[in-house]
Design a protein around this motif. Structure first.
Motif, PDB file in Angstrom:
ATOM      1  N   ASN A  25       0.878  -1.174   0.000  1.00 28.48           N
ATOM      2  CA  ASN A  25       0.000   0.000   0.000  1.00 28.48           C
ATOM      3  C   ASN A  25       0.916   1.225   0.000  1.00 28.48           C
ATOM      4  N   PRO A  26       1.563   1.519  -1.135  1.00 23.99           N
ATOM      5  CA  PRO A  26       2.530   2.608  -1.186  1.00 23.99           C
ATOM      6  C   PRO A  26       1.925   3.961  -0.780  1.00 23.99           C
ATOM      7  N   VAL A  27       2.627   4.644   0.126  1.00 22.45           N
ATOM      8  CA  VAL A  27       2.203   5.954   0.602  1.00 22.45           C
ATOM      9  C   VAL A  27       3.286   6.962   0.219  1.00 22.45           C
TER      10      VAL A  27
ATOM     11  N   ILE B 231       8.180  11.576   0.646  1.00 24.66           N
ATOM     12  CA  ILE B 231       8.784  10.473  -0.097  1.00 24.66           C
ATOM     13  C   ILE B 231       9.582   9.610   0.889  1.00 24.66           C
ATOM     14  N   PRO B 232       8.955   8.621   1.503  1.00 20.94           N
ATOM     15  CA  PRO B 232       9.693   7.804   2.462  1.00 20.94           C
ATOM     16  C   PRO B 232      10.724   6.889   1.803  1.00 20.94           C
ATOM     17  N   MET B 233      11.637   6.385   2.617  1.00 24.82           N
ATOM     18  CA  MET B 233      12.631   5.438   2.103  1.00 24.82           C
ATOM     19  C   MET B 233      11.954   4.146   1.644  1.00 24.82           C
ATOM     20  N   GLY B 234      10.952   3.736   2.382  1.00 22.48           N
ATOM     21  CA  GLY B 234      10.123   2.588   2.013  1.00 22.48           C
ATOM     22  C   GLY B 234       8.685   3.070   1.948  1.00 22.48           C
ATOM     23  N   PHE B 235       7.990   2.825   0.854  1.00 21.82           N
ATOM     24  CA  PHE B 235       6.641   3.372   0.683  1.00 21.82           C
ATOM     25  C   PHE B 235       5.560   2.573   1.401  1.00 21.82           C
ATOM     26  N   CYS B 236       5.871   1.341   1.791  1.00 25.77           N
ATOM     27  CA  CYS B 236       4.874   0.476   2.429  1.00 25.77           C
ATOM     28  C   CYS B 236       5.312   0.101   3.846  1.00 25.77           C
TER      29      CYS B 236
END
Length: 191
Positions: free
Chosen positions: A23-25, A80-85
């Motif tokens: 669930n990419p954020v 823009i996180p390092m990991g989107f999920c």
């Protein structure tokens, strides 16, 4: 930008390794001025799909001295996180962000952000990835030397409630660093 974000939202590269599935954020706009690069969403953010929609986000907005309305205005802030999920539960908190996201997507996003004036690097994962050998031995040292990374980057510890001990042990952060962050953010947002 819309097409790229749409493509990212469909990403399932690391889904087999995610406890709650993909669930990419991520949020951005071609007019974004400040980029927030954090670690990865927690369970609350995973469920809502809204970045920093938790206690950590409340603390971050306090440090930045911005309202929810300003923070979630993508023409002002890209997230823009390092990991989107959500990476899953680890032994002492959440697992580290998945390593696939940043190399796969960050450059593509940044290439579509011509108006960026500041990148806020939150936590060791973001700092090590972007600062590389310029990051200090510890997060505390990196944050203490924040002026070295300006004007491009502003380095912060994670605003998680779990970091209360760090904040208590390092009162210089809220006394000296946070006011500088707020000043810089205000200057950028005024323009």
């Amino acid at each position: 930008m819309k097409n790229l974000l749409s493509e990212i939202k469909k990403c399932t590269i690391c889904e087999p390794y995610l406890d709650l599935g993909a669930n990419p954020v991520v949020t951005a706009h071609k007019k974004s001025k400040i980029v927030i690069v954090g670690q990865a969403p927690g369970t609350k953010v995973h469920a809502s799909g809204i970045a920093w929609n938790d206690a950590s986000g409340k603390q971050l907005r306090k440090w930045l001295n911005v309202s929810d309305e300003v923070f979630y205005n993508t023409e002002k802030f890209a997230i823009i996180p390092m990991g989107f999920c959500y990476p899953g539960k680890g032994k002492s908190g959440d697992k580290p962000p998945r390593k696939e996201c940043a190399p796969q997507w960050h450059t593509q996003i940044f290439n579509k952000l011509p108006n960026i004036e500041l990148v806020v690097l939150i936590g060791m994962y973001a700092q090590n990835y972007y600062l590389k050998d310029k990051a200090k031995r510890t997060l505390t040292e990196t944050v203490d030397h924040y002026p070295e990374y300006l004007p491009d980057y502003f380095v912060l510890p994670h605003p998680s409630p779990r970091n209360r001990f760090w904040l208590t042990k390092n009162p210089w952060f809220e006394k000296n660093v946070v006011p500088e962050l707020q000043k810089r953010v205000l200057e950028i947002l005024k323009n």
